[in-house]
Design a protein around this motif. Structure first.
Motif, mmCIF file in Angstrom:
data_model
loop_
_atom_site.group_PDB
_atom_site.id
_atom_site.type_symbol
_atom_site.label_atom_id
_atom_site.label_comp_id
_atom_site.label_asym_id
_atom_site.label_seq_id
_atom_site.Cartn_x
_atom_site.Cartn_y
_atom_site.Cartn_z
ATOM 1 N N ILE A 198 0.817 -1.212 0.000
ATOM 2 C CA ILE A 198 0.000 0.000 0.000
ATOM 3 C C ILE A 198 0.854 1.267 0.000
ATOM 4 N N PRO A 199 1.837 1.418 0.907
ATOM 5 C CA PRO A 199 2.653 2.636 0.852
ATOM 6 C C PRO A 199 3.442 2.778 -0.449
ATOM 7 N N LEU A 200 3.886 1.655 -1.027
ATOM 8 C CA LEU A 200 4.596 1.740 -2.309
ATOM 9 C C LEU A 200 3.671 2.216 -3.424
ATOM 10 N N LEU A 201 2.452 1.685 -3.424
ATOM 11 C CA LEU A 201 1.499 2.074 -4.467
ATOM 12 C C LEU A 201 1.105 3.539 -4.350
ATOM 13 N N GLU A 202 0.954 4.005 -3.129
ATOM 14 C CA GLU A 202 0.612 5.421 -2.948
ATOM 15 C C GLU A 202 1.701 6.307 -3.539
#
Length: 410
Positions: free
Chosen positions: A104-108
């Motif tokens: 999730i943090p990478l995709l954001e």
């Protein structure tokens, strides 16, 4: 939240809104896709606790659930991993599997990067970056049967040793010089000084590793010596007392390969005899609460050891002969490098390295990242010489056969 709140159990949410099952499974909760597992796992864990364990932002994930509920369409991929398909025939195609704790943090970060990249360069970007728990079957559709490199996604991003090291699937493209590592890091992180992580043939671009360590239940250990090496866990006193992440294919295959390299067929057989059961790492950290069949040793990704309650019976042990590592890497098409380079630079950046290392405890190769791991902690890496001298895909199948044959003898 009008549909649920942070204290709602996962089971309450999916029973009331079945369309949310895909959201959970796409974001690292693979057991939610199995009715029996869901009944055991999901009825006793709240949304807040489940997301905290995986270090997923509550607000972001809740929005995905709400989106799925309001669309009420099981065929819609309600995940940050898929963007709107660009109509641009020159658009770049990115496919991969990301480790669940950092997805999730990478995709954001990546979605923000893509907006700026497209605005600046006028090049569209189509991307499907799923949770590693989805398994490689999802990625295989992008490779199986393809003979023309132009049909391949422009970069792949993944972890582990499966299909991307298959001499039949990927090998033919590697031999034709389709891929090139252009990460341009002057050197790798000092944590890996004694390891040669950089691919000497310049195909695979390493960005980090997933380490496997031991979690020891001191109550169950009794008067046995604390196991400190991989050889220790294969001793007779630990037969049927070890839990392995068999369902975590990336890491499990890495463990099998390294054990086979160091201890041969007999080592893999001993590992099979050691197996008590397979558990998901999030279950492993609570295995001391099981009423029966409590393992003495659980082998798990380093990330999950940080969930262990201090002062309890469970202690983490970093193997003295090294935590076995599974690689996190990119394969980028050489013919597209001019357009791809900013994307390669993004995934090789210090910012992404810190997300891998600090959010997922997946040590980054970036030289400027503080991986927060003591220098004396060693790693066990399969090695590029060994990788290129062996058909890794066939070796994985051989190791699994040896391992499973021992289980059938029970």
């Amino acid at each position: 939240m009008k549909y649920f709140d942070e204290n709602s159990t996962l089971l309450e949410i999916v029973e009331k809104y079945p369309e949310t099952v895909d959201v959970f499974t796409s974001n690292g909760f693979s057991q939610m896709n199995d009715v029996e597992q869901r009944q055991k796992f999901a009825k006793s864990i709240s949304l807040k606790i489940a997301l905290m364990l995986k270090q997923i932002d509550l607000k972001t994930f809740s929005n995905l659930l709400i989106e799925a509920i309001e669309q009420n369409d099981n065929n819609i991929d309600a995940t940050l991993a898929t963007n709107v398909k660009s109509a641009d025939t020159e658009a770049l195609d990115i496919v991969g599997l990301l480790p669940c704790p950092v997805r999730i943090p990478l995709l954001e970060q990546f979605n923000n990067f893509v907006k700026d990249f497209t605005a600046k360069n006028g090049v569209g970007v189509n991307h499907e970056l799923k949770a590693a728990s989805m398994g490689l079957d999802w990625v295989e559709k992008n490779i199986v049967g393809i003979s023309d490199a132009k049909q391949l996604p422009d970069p792949f991003i993944s972890a582990g040793f499966d299909m991307f090291f298959d001499e039949e699937m990927i090998g033919k493209f590697k031999r034709n010089g389709v891929f090139e590592d252009t990460t341009k890091l002057p050197k790798f992180n000092s944590l890996f000084e004694e390891m040669k992580l950089k691919d000497p043939k310049n195909h695979y671009a390493m960005i980090g590793v997933v380490p496997a360590v031991f979690l020891i239940n001191q109550t169950e250990l009794g008067d046995r010596p604390v196991p400190k090496t991989w050889a220790d866990i294969m001793k007779p006193e630990f037969e049927k007392r070890v839990s392995l992440p068999v369902g975590d294919f990336d890491l499990f295959n890495g463990i099998l390969l390294n054990i086979h390299k160091k201890y041969g067929d007999e080592g893999v057989k001993k590992l099979g005899r050691s197996l008590l059961e397979s558990m998901h790492p999030s279950q492993m950290v609570k295995s001391n609460r099981k009423k029966e069949n409590r393992p003495i040793i659980t082998i798990m990704p380093y990330f999950f050891t940080k969930m262990v309650k201090e002062g309890g019976p469970m202690i983490a042990v970093w193997p003295e002969d090294g935590a076995i590592v599974s690689p996190i890497f990119m394969l980028s098409k050489k013919e597209k490098i001019e357009k791809l380079q900013p994307i390669v630079d993004f995934f090789a950046s210090k910012k992404v390295g810190e997300i891998l290392s600090h959010s997922g405890l997946f040590p980054s190769v970036h030289p400027e990242v503080d991986n927060r791991i003591p220098k004396e902690n060693k790693f066990m890496w399969l090695g590029w010489d060994y990788i290129y001298k062996n058909d890794i895909s066939k070796l994985i199948k051989h190791c699994k056969m040896l391992f499973e044959n021992e289980l059938e003898k029970e």
